[in-house]
Write an enzyme that holds these catalytic residues in place. Structure first.
Site, PDB file in Angstrom:
ATOM      1  N   SER A 261       0.796  -1.232   0.000  1.00  0.00           N
ATOM      2  CA  SER A 261       0.000   0.000   0.000  1.00  0.00           C
ATOM      3  C   SER A 261       0.824   1.277   0.000  1.00  0.00           C
ATOM      4  O   SER A 261       0.259   2.358  -0.178  1.00  0.00           O
ATOM      5  CB  SER A 261      -0.939   0.012   1.205  1.00  0.00           C
ATOM      6  OG  SER A 261      -1.997  -0.877   0.968  1.00  0.00           O
TER       7      SER A 261
ATOM      8  N   LYS B 197       0.327   3.457  -2.922  1.00  0.00           N
ATOM      9  CA  LYS B 197      -0.833   4.363  -3.055  1.00  0.00           C
ATOM     10  C   LYS B 197      -0.426   5.839  -2.975  1.00  0.00           C
ATOM     11  O   LYS B 197      -1.103   6.709  -3.520  1.00  0.00           O
ATOM     12  CB  LYS B 197      -1.861   4.038  -1.962  1.00  0.00           C
ATOM     13  CG  LYS B 197      -2.481   2.645  -2.087  1.00  0.00           C
ATOM     14  CD  LYS B 197      -3.281   2.276  -0.839  1.00  0.00           C
ATOM     15  CE  LYS B 197      -3.884   0.877  -0.941  1.00  0.00           C
ATOM     16  NZ  LYS B 197      -4.497   0.432   0.340  1.00  0.00           N
TER      17      LYS B 197
ATOM     18  N   TYR C 230      -3.877  -2.129  -9.973  1.00  0.00           N
ATOM     19  CA  TYR C 230      -3.814  -2.117  -8.510  1.00  0.00           C
ATOM     20  C   TYR C 230      -2.940  -3.258  -7.975  1.00  0.00           C
ATOM     21  O   TYR C 230      -2.059  -3.043  -7.134  1.00  0.00           O
ATOM     22  CB  TYR C 230      -5.228  -2.180  -7.916  1.00  0.00           C
ATOM     23  CG  TYR C 230      -5.194  -2.223  -6.410  1.00  0.00           C
ATOM     24  CD1 TYR C 230      -4.919  -1.073  -5.665  1.00  0.00           C
ATOM     25  CD2 TYR C 230      -5.396  -3.424  -5.726  1.00  0.00           C
ATOM     26  CE1 TYR C 230      -4.855  -1.123  -4.285  1.00  0.00           C
ATOM     27  CE2 TYR C 230      -5.321  -3.472  -4.344  1.00  0.00           C
ATOM     28  CZ  TYR C 230      -5.054  -2.314  -3.630  1.00  0.00           C
ATOM     29  OH  TYR C 230      -4.980  -2.370  -2.256  1.00  0.00           O
TER      30      TYR C 230
ATOM     31  N   TYR D  78      -4.866   3.478   8.117  1.00  0.00           N
ATOM     32  CA  TYR D  78      -6.243   2.973   8.299  1.00  0.00           C
ATOM     33  C   TYR D  78      -6.729   3.246   9.726  1.00  0.00           C
ATOM     34  O   TYR D  78      -6.581   4.364  10.211  1.00  0.00           O
ATOM     35  CB  TYR D  78      -6.320   1.493   7.911  1.00  0.00           C
ATOM     36  CG  TYR D  78      -5.455   1.181   6.720  1.00  0.00           C
ATOM     37  CD1 TYR D  78      -5.788   1.713   5.470  1.00  0.00           C
ATOM     38  CD2 TYR D  78      -4.284   0.461   6.821  1.00  0.00           C
ATOM     39  CE1 TYR D  78      -4.986   1.482   4.370  1.00  0.00           C
ATOM     40  CE2 TYR D  78      -3.471   0.228   5.723  1.00  0.00           C
ATOM     41  CZ  TYR D  78      -3.826   0.749   4.506  1.00  0.00           C
ATOM     42  OH  TYR D  78      -3.031   0.538   3.425  1.00  0.00           O
TER      43      TYR D  78
ATOM     44  N   VAL E 298       1.263  -3.884   3.829  1.00  0.00           N
ATOM     45  CA  VAL E 298       1.232  -5.189   4.497  1.00  0.00           C
ATOM     46  C   VAL E 298       2.471  -6.052   4.195  1.00  0.00           C
ATOM     47  O   VAL E 298       2.600  -7.140   4.740  1.00  0.00           O
ATOM     48  CB  VAL E 298      -0.066  -5.990   4.214  1.00  0.00           C
ATOM     49  CG1 VAL E 298      -1.268  -5.339   4.865  1.00  0.00           C
ATOM     50  CG2 VAL E 298      -0.285  -6.199   2.734  1.00  0.00           C
TER      51      VAL E 298
HETATM   52  N1  GLN Z   1      -2.258  -5.334  -1.728  1.00  0.00           N
HETATM   53  C1  GLN Z   1      -2.835  -5.206  -0.434  1.00  0.00           C
HETATM   54  C2  GLN Z   1      -4.337  -5.378  -0.517  1.00  0.00           C
HETATM   55  O1  GLN Z   1      -4.912  -4.974  -1.460  1.00  0.00           O
HETATM   56  C3  GLN Z   1      -2.489  -3.845   0.132  1.00  0.00           C
HETATM   57  C4  GLN Z   1      -2.968  -3.660   1.535  1.00  0.00           C
HETATM   58  C5  GLN Z   1      -1.977  -2.942   2.384  1.00  0.00           C
HETATM   59  O2  GLN Z   1      -0.781  -2.911   2.130  1.00  0.00           O
HETATM   60  N2  GLN Z   1      -2.453  -2.399   3.481  1.00  0.00           N
HETATM   61  O3  GLN Z   1      -4.955  -5.962   0.318  1.00  0.00           O
END
Ligand code: GLN
Length: 318
Positions: free
Chosen positions: A74, A77, A201, A253, A271
Protein backbone atom coordinates in the site's frame (compact mmCIF):
# COMPACT_ATOMS: atom_id res chain seq x y z
CA UNK A 1 22.09 8.96 23.95
CA UNK A 2 21.96 12.74 23.55
CA UNK A 3 21.23 13.84 20.02
CA UNK A 4 20.82 17.29 18.51
CA UNK A 5 17.21 18.20 17.63
CA UNK A 6 16.00 19.11 14.14
CA UNK A 7 17.22 22.71 14.36
CA UNK A 8 20.79 21.49 14.34
CA UNK A 9 20.52 19.20 11.35
CA UNK A 10 24.03 19.95 10.15
CA UNK A 11 25.41 18.74 13.50
CA UNK A 12 23.36 15.57 13.46
CA UNK A 13 25.32 12.34 13.46
CA UNK A 14 22.85 10.54 11.22
CA UNK A 15 24.76 7.25 11.32
CA UNK A 16 24.67 7.30 15.11
CA UNK A 17 20.90 7.89 15.16
CA UNK A 18 20.25 5.08 12.70
CA UNK A 19 22.65 2.69 14.48
CA UNK A 20 21.08 3.45 17.84
CA UNK A 21 17.58 2.94 16.42
CA UNK A 22 18.57 -0.33 14.80
CA UNK A 23 20.14 -1.70 17.98
CA UNK A 24 17.08 -0.66 19.96
CA UNK A 25 14.57 -2.24 17.60
CA UNK A 26 16.47 -5.50 17.19
CA UNK A 27 14.72 -6.87 20.30
CA UNK A 28 11.47 -6.56 18.31
CA UNK A 29 12.82 -8.47 15.31
CA UNK A 30 10.29 -11.09 14.19
CA UNK A 31 7.47 -9.67 16.36
CA UNK A 32 3.96 -9.25 14.95
CA UNK A 33 2.22 -11.41 12.33
CA UNK A 34 2.99 -11.52 8.64
CA UNK A 35 0.17 -10.93 6.18
CA UNK A 36 -1.10 -14.39 5.24
CA UNK A 37 -4.00 -13.50 2.98
CA UNK A 38 -1.52 -12.89 0.16
CA UNK A 39 0.34 -16.25 0.18
CA UNK A 40 3.52 -14.86 -1.44
CA UNK A 41 4.01 -12.42 1.44
CA UNK A 42 3.97 -15.18 4.02
CA UNK A 43 7.09 -16.70 2.47
CA UNK A 44 9.26 -13.68 3.36
CA UNK A 45 11.79 -14.19 6.18
CA UNK A 46 10.08 -12.68 9.28
CA UNK A 47 13.46 -11.64 10.70
CA UNK A 48 14.16 -9.05 8.02
CA UNK A 49 14.79 -5.63 9.52
CA UNK A 50 15.80 -2.46 7.71
CA UNK A 51 16.08 1.28 8.18
CA UNK A 52 16.99 3.94 5.60
CA UNK A 53 17.08 7.70 6.08
CA UNK A 54 17.77 10.13 3.24
CA UNK A 55 18.10 13.83 4.08
CA UNK A 56 17.61 16.81 1.80
CA UNK A 57 21.34 17.28 1.29
CA UNK A 58 21.63 13.67 0.14
CA UNK A 59 23.11 12.35 3.36
CA UNK A 60 21.97 8.73 3.62
CA UNK A 61 22.21 6.28 6.50
CA UNK A 62 21.26 2.62 6.25
CA UNK A 63 20.96 -0.25 8.69
CA UNK A 64 20.14 -3.95 8.37
CA UNK A 65 18.50 -5.12 5.14
CA UNK A 66 18.09 -1.59 3.75
CA UNK A 67 19.26 -2.55 0.25
CA UNK A 68 16.96 -5.56 -0.08
CA UNK A 69 13.80 -5.07 -2.17
CA UNK A 70 10.50 -6.04 -0.54
CA UNK A 71 6.85 -5.75 -1.56
CA UNK A 72 5.84 -2.12 -1.07
CA UNK A 73 2.11 -2.97 -1.12
CA UNK A 74 0.00 0.00 0.00
CA UNK A 75 2.95 2.38 0.10
CA UNK A 76 2.42 2.47 -3.68
CA UNK A 77 -0.83 4.36 -3.06
CA UNK A 78 1.16 7.49 -2.18
CA UNK A 79 2.85 7.53 -5.57
CA UNK A 80 -0.26 6.78 -7.65
CA UNK A 81 -2.01 9.58 -5.76
CA UNK A 82 0.86 11.92 -6.55
CA UNK A 83 0.72 11.11 -10.28
CA UNK A 84 -3.07 11.32 -10.48
CA UNK A 85 -3.32 14.60 -8.59
CA UNK A 86 -0.93 16.08 -11.12
CA UNK A 87 -2.97 14.68 -13.97
CA UNK A 88 -6.57 15.46 -12.93
CA UNK A 89 -6.20 17.91 -10.02
CA UNK A 90 -9.06 18.65 -7.64
CA UNK A 91 -11.57 16.76 -9.80
CA UNK A 92 -10.27 13.65 -8.05
CA UNK A 93 -12.20 14.68 -4.93
CA UNK A 94 -15.49 14.14 -6.78
CA UNK A 95 -14.51 10.45 -6.94
CA UNK A 96 -12.85 9.88 -3.58
CA UNK A 97 -13.05 11.62 -0.19
CA UNK A 98 -10.33 12.74 2.18
CA UNK A 99 -11.68 11.65 5.52
CA UNK A 100 -10.14 8.94 7.71
CA UNK A 101 -12.21 5.77 7.53
CA UNK A 102 -11.54 4.37 11.01
CA UNK A 103 -11.96 0.99 9.31
CA UNK A 104 -9.58 -1.71 8.05
CA UNK A 105 -7.91 -1.10 4.68
CA UNK A 106 -10.13 -3.58 2.84
CA UNK A 107 -13.44 -2.73 4.52
CA UNK A 108 -16.55 -2.52 2.35
CA UNK A 109 -19.07 -1.29 4.96
CA UNK A 110 -18.90 2.45 4.30
CA UNK A 111 -19.08 2.06 0.53
CA UNK A 112 -22.78 1.22 0.48
CA UNK A 113 -23.90 4.10 2.72
CA UNK A 114 -21.61 6.49 0.84
CA UNK A 115 -22.72 5.40 -2.61
CA UNK A 116 -19.48 3.99 -3.93
CA UNK A 117 -17.35 7.01 -3.07
CA UNK A 118 -14.46 5.70 -0.98
CA UNK A 119 -13.54 7.65 2.14
CA UNK A 120 -9.98 8.42 1.08
CA UNK A 121 -7.36 7.47 -1.54
CA UNK A 122 -5.25 5.41 0.88
CA UNK A 123 -7.78 2.68 1.71
CA UNK A 124 -8.07 -0.07 -0.90
CA UNK A 125 -11.35 1.14 -2.43
CA UNK A 126 -9.97 4.67 -2.77
CA UNK A 127 -6.70 3.47 -4.24
CA UNK A 128 -8.63 1.41 -6.78
CA UNK A 129 -10.40 4.61 -7.90
CA UNK A 130 -7.00 6.33 -8.12
CA UNK A 131 -5.64 3.44 -10.24
CA UNK A 132 -8.63 3.87 -12.56
CA UNK A 133 -7.76 7.56 -12.91
CA UNK A 134 -4.14 6.65 -13.59
CA UNK A 135 -5.29 4.53 -16.53
CA UNK A 136 -7.49 7.40 -17.74
CA UNK A 137 -8.08 6.97 -21.45
CA UNK A 138 -4.92 4.86 -21.87
CA UNK A 139 -4.27 1.19 -21.02
CA UNK A 140 -3.53 -0.62 -17.76
CA UNK A 141 -0.07 -1.53 -19.07
CA UNK A 142 0.70 2.09 -19.88
CA UNK A 143 -0.43 3.19 -16.41
CA UNK A 144 1.74 0.68 -14.60
CA UNK A 145 4.68 1.49 -16.87
CA UNK A 146 4.25 5.19 -16.00
CA UNK A 147 4.32 4.38 -12.29
CA UNK A 148 7.38 2.12 -12.47
CA UNK A 149 9.27 4.61 -14.57
CA UNK A 150 8.33 7.44 -12.16
CA UNK A 151 9.75 5.41 -9.26
CA UNK A 152 12.93 4.54 -11.17
CA UNK A 153 13.57 8.20 -11.97
CA UNK A 154 12.76 9.39 -8.46
CA UNK A 155 14.92 6.72 -6.83
CA UNK A 156 17.68 7.19 -9.43
CA UNK A 157 17.64 3.43 -9.79
CA UNK A 158 16.56 1.62 -12.94
CA UNK A 159 16.47 -1.77 -11.22
CA UNK A 160 13.05 -1.18 -9.58
CA UNK A 161 10.51 -3.71 -10.89
CA UNK A 162 7.28 -5.54 -10.22
CA UNK A 163 7.50 -8.92 -8.47
CA UNK A 164 5.28 -10.93 -10.82
CA UNK A 165 4.89 -13.76 -8.31
CA UNK A 166 3.45 -11.39 -5.73
CA UNK A 167 1.17 -9.78 -8.32
CA UNK A 168 -0.15 -13.20 -9.33
CA UNK A 169 -0.62 -14.24 -5.71
CA UNK A 170 -2.57 -11.03 -5.00
CA UNK A 171 -4.81 -11.53 -7.96
CA UNK A 172 -5.52 -15.16 -7.04
CA UNK A 173 -6.35 -14.13 -3.46
CA UNK A 174 -8.12 -10.97 -4.63
CA UNK A 175 -11.78 -11.76 -3.97
CA UNK A 176 -12.21 -8.93 -1.48
CA UNK A 177 -10.47 -6.34 -3.65
CA UNK A 178 -12.61 -7.53 -6.59
CA UNK A 179 -15.71 -7.01 -4.46
CA UNK A 180 -14.60 -3.48 -3.60
CA UNK A 181 -13.93 -2.66 -7.25
CA UNK A 182 -17.27 -4.06 -8.44
CA UNK A 183 -19.07 -2.16 -5.72
CA UNK A 184 -17.43 1.11 -6.74
CA UNK A 185 -18.15 0.30 -10.41
CA UNK A 186 -21.81 -0.38 -9.62
CA UNK A 187 -22.11 3.25 -8.52
CA UNK A 188 -20.50 4.43 -11.76
CA UNK A 189 -17.26 5.46 -10.06
CA UNK A 190 -14.89 3.57 -12.39
CA UNK A 191 -14.26 4.62 -16.00
CA UNK A 192 -12.41 1.42 -16.96
CA UNK A 193 -13.38 -2.25 -16.69
CA UNK A 194 -12.89 -3.71 -13.21
CA UNK A 195 -10.26 -6.28 -14.26
CA UNK A 196 -8.22 -3.61 -16.07
CA UNK A 197 -8.23 -1.43 -12.98
CA UNK A 198 -7.36 -4.34 -10.70
CA UNK A 199 -4.49 -5.36 -12.94
CA UNK A 200 -2.95 -1.96 -12.20
CA UNK A 201 -3.81 -2.12 -8.51
CA UNK A 202 -2.38 -5.62 -7.97
CA UNK A 203 0.78 -4.79 -9.90
CA UNK A 204 1.38 -1.48 -8.12
CA UNK A 205 1.13 -3.28 -4.76
CA UNK A 206 3.60 -5.91 -6.04
CA UNK A 207 6.35 -3.41 -6.86
CA UNK A 208 9.51 -4.39 -5.00
CA UNK A 209 11.71 -1.65 -3.55
CA UNK A 210 14.34 -1.42 -0.86
CA UNK A 211 14.14 1.01 2.06
CA UNK A 212 16.90 3.05 0.45
CA UNK A 213 14.99 3.29 -2.84
CA UNK A 214 11.74 4.19 -1.08
CA UNK A 215 13.28 6.94 1.02
CA UNK A 216 15.14 8.40 -1.97
CA UNK A 217 12.11 8.20 -4.27
CA UNK A 218 9.83 10.05 -1.85
CA UNK A 219 12.28 12.79 -0.88
CA UNK A 220 10.36 15.36 -2.97
CA UNK A 221 7.46 15.02 -0.54
CA UNK A 222 9.63 16.45 2.25
CA UNK A 223 10.48 19.52 0.17
CA UNK A 224 7.22 20.95 -1.14
CA UNK A 225 7.27 18.75 -4.22
CA UNK A 226 10.83 19.59 -5.33
CA UNK A 227 13.53 16.91 -5.35
CA UNK A 228 16.22 18.65 -3.28
CA UNK A 229 19.03 16.64 -4.87
CA UNK A 230 18.23 17.12 -8.56
CA UNK A 231 16.29 20.39 -8.16
CA UNK A 232 13.46 18.96 -10.26
CA UNK A 233 9.86 19.98 -9.58
CA UNK A 234 7.96 16.73 -9.18
CA UNK A 235 4.62 18.05 -7.96
CA UNK A 236 3.16 21.35 -6.78
CA UNK A 237 3.52 22.52 -3.15
CA UNK A 238 -0.26 22.34 -2.94
CA UNK A 239 -0.44 18.69 -4.01
CA UNK A 240 2.49 17.84 -1.76
CA UNK A 241 0.70 19.38 1.25
CA UNK A 242 -2.47 17.43 0.42
CA UNK A 243 -0.62 14.12 0.08
CA UNK A 244 1.13 14.63 3.43
CA UNK A 245 -2.12 15.52 5.23
CA UNK A 246 -3.75 12.36 3.88
CA UNK A 247 -0.75 10.28 4.94
CA UNK A 248 -0.99 11.71 8.44
CA UNK A 249 -4.74 11.22 8.84
CA UNK A 250 -5.35 8.08 6.75
CA UNK A 251 -1.96 6.43 6.09
CA UNK A 252 -2.47 3.56 8.53
CA UNK A 253 -6.24 2.97 8.30
CA UNK A 254 -7.76 2.36 11.75
CA UNK A 255 -4.28 2.74 13.21
CA UNK A 256 -3.72 6.27 11.84
CA UNK A 257 -4.52 8.09 15.09
CA UNK A 258 -2.20 5.90 17.10
CA UNK A 259 0.59 6.31 14.54
CA UNK A 260 0.18 10.11 14.59
CA UNK A 261 0.18 10.03 18.39
CA UNK A 262 3.31 7.90 18.64
CA UNK A 263 5.33 9.12 15.69
CA UNK A 264 3.76 12.37 14.54
CA UNK A 265 4.94 12.16 10.94
CA UNK A 266 2.97 11.67 7.71
CA UNK A 267 3.42 8.00 6.87
CA UNK A 268 2.15 5.11 4.83
CA UNK A 269 2.26 1.47 5.79
CA UNK A 270 2.06 -1.60 3.59
CA UNK A 271 1.23 -5.19 4.50
CA UNK A 272 4.67 -6.22 3.20
CA UNK A 273 5.94 -4.68 6.46
CA UNK A 274 7.29 -1.43 5.04
CA UNK A 275 6.51 2.02 6.41
CA UNK A 276 7.44 5.21 4.61
CA UNK A 277 7.48 8.43 6.64
CA UNK A 278 8.19 11.99 5.61
CA UNK A 279 9.82 14.54 7.89
CA UNK A 280 8.92 17.83 6.15
CA UNK A 281 11.96 20.00 5.49
CA UNK A 282 14.26 17.25 6.74
CA UNK A 283 14.01 14.05 4.70
CA UNK A 284 12.41 10.66 4.25
CA UNK A 285 12.62 7.55 6.41
CA UNK A 286 11.73 4.03 5.31
CA UNK A 287 11.67 1.00 7.59
CA UNK A 288 10.88 -2.66 6.96
CA UNK A 289 10.03 -5.58 9.19
CA UNK A 290 7.40 -8.08 7.96
CA UNK A 291 5.57 -8.70 11.27
CA UNK A 292 2.42 -6.55 11.44
CA UNK A 293 0.08 -5.28 14.16
CA UNK A 294 -3.69 -5.85 13.87
CA UNK A 295 -4.14 -2.88 11.52
CA UNK A 296 -1.48 -4.08 9.09
CA UNK A 297 1.30 -1.71 10.18
CA UNK A 298 4.78 -3.12 10.77
CA UNK A 299 5.18 -3.63 14.50
CA UNK A 300 8.96 -3.29 14.75
CA UNK A 301 8.92 -0.64 12.03
CA UNK A 302 6.66 1.62 14.08
CA UNK A 303 8.84 1.08 17.18
CA UNK A 304 11.92 2.11 15.17
CA UNK A 305 10.23 5.27 13.93
CA UNK A 306 9.04 6.14 17.42
CA UNK A 307 12.59 5.79 18.73
CA UNK A 308 14.04 7.88 15.91
CA UNK A 309 11.51 10.69 16.31
CA UNK A 310 12.14 10.79 20.04
CA UNK A 311 15.86 11.11 19.42
CA UNK A 312 15.67 13.73 16.67
CA UNK A 313 12.50 15.73 17.36
CA UNK A 314 11.42 15.28 13.73
CA UNK A 315 7.72 14.96 14.60
CA UNK A 316 5.62 17.63 12.85
CA UNK A 317 4.23 18.39 16.31
CA UNK A 318 7.63 18.75 18.01
N1 GLN B 1 -2.26 -5.33 -1.73
C1 GLN B 1 -2.84 -5.21 -0.43
C2 GLN B 1 -4.34 -5.38 -0.52
O1 GLN B 1 -4.91 -4.97 -1.46
C3 GLN B 1 -2.49 -3.85 0.13
C4 GLN B 1 -2.97 -3.66 1.53
C5 GLN B 1 -1.98 -2.94 2.38
O2 GLN B 1 -0.78 -2.91 2.13
N2 GLN B 1 -2.45 -2.40 3.48
O3 GLN B 1 -4.95 -5.96 0.32
Amino acid sequence: MELPRAGLLSDLDLEAVVDDTYRYVETYRGHGRQASYIPALEKVDPNKLAIAVVLGDGRTALAGDAEEPFSIQSISKVFTLSLVLDRVGAILWNRVGREPSGSPFNSIVQLEAEKGKPRNPLINAGAIVVSDQLIGADTADAAIAELVSFLRVRAEDASIAIDDGVAMSESQAGALNRSLAHFVAAFGNLDNPVEEVLSVYFRQCAIAMSCRQLARASLYLAFDGVDPITGETVTTPDHCRRILSLMLTCGHYDNSGDFAFRIGLPGKSGVGGGILTIAPGVGAIAVWSPGLNQAGTSLAGAVALERMVEATGWSVFA
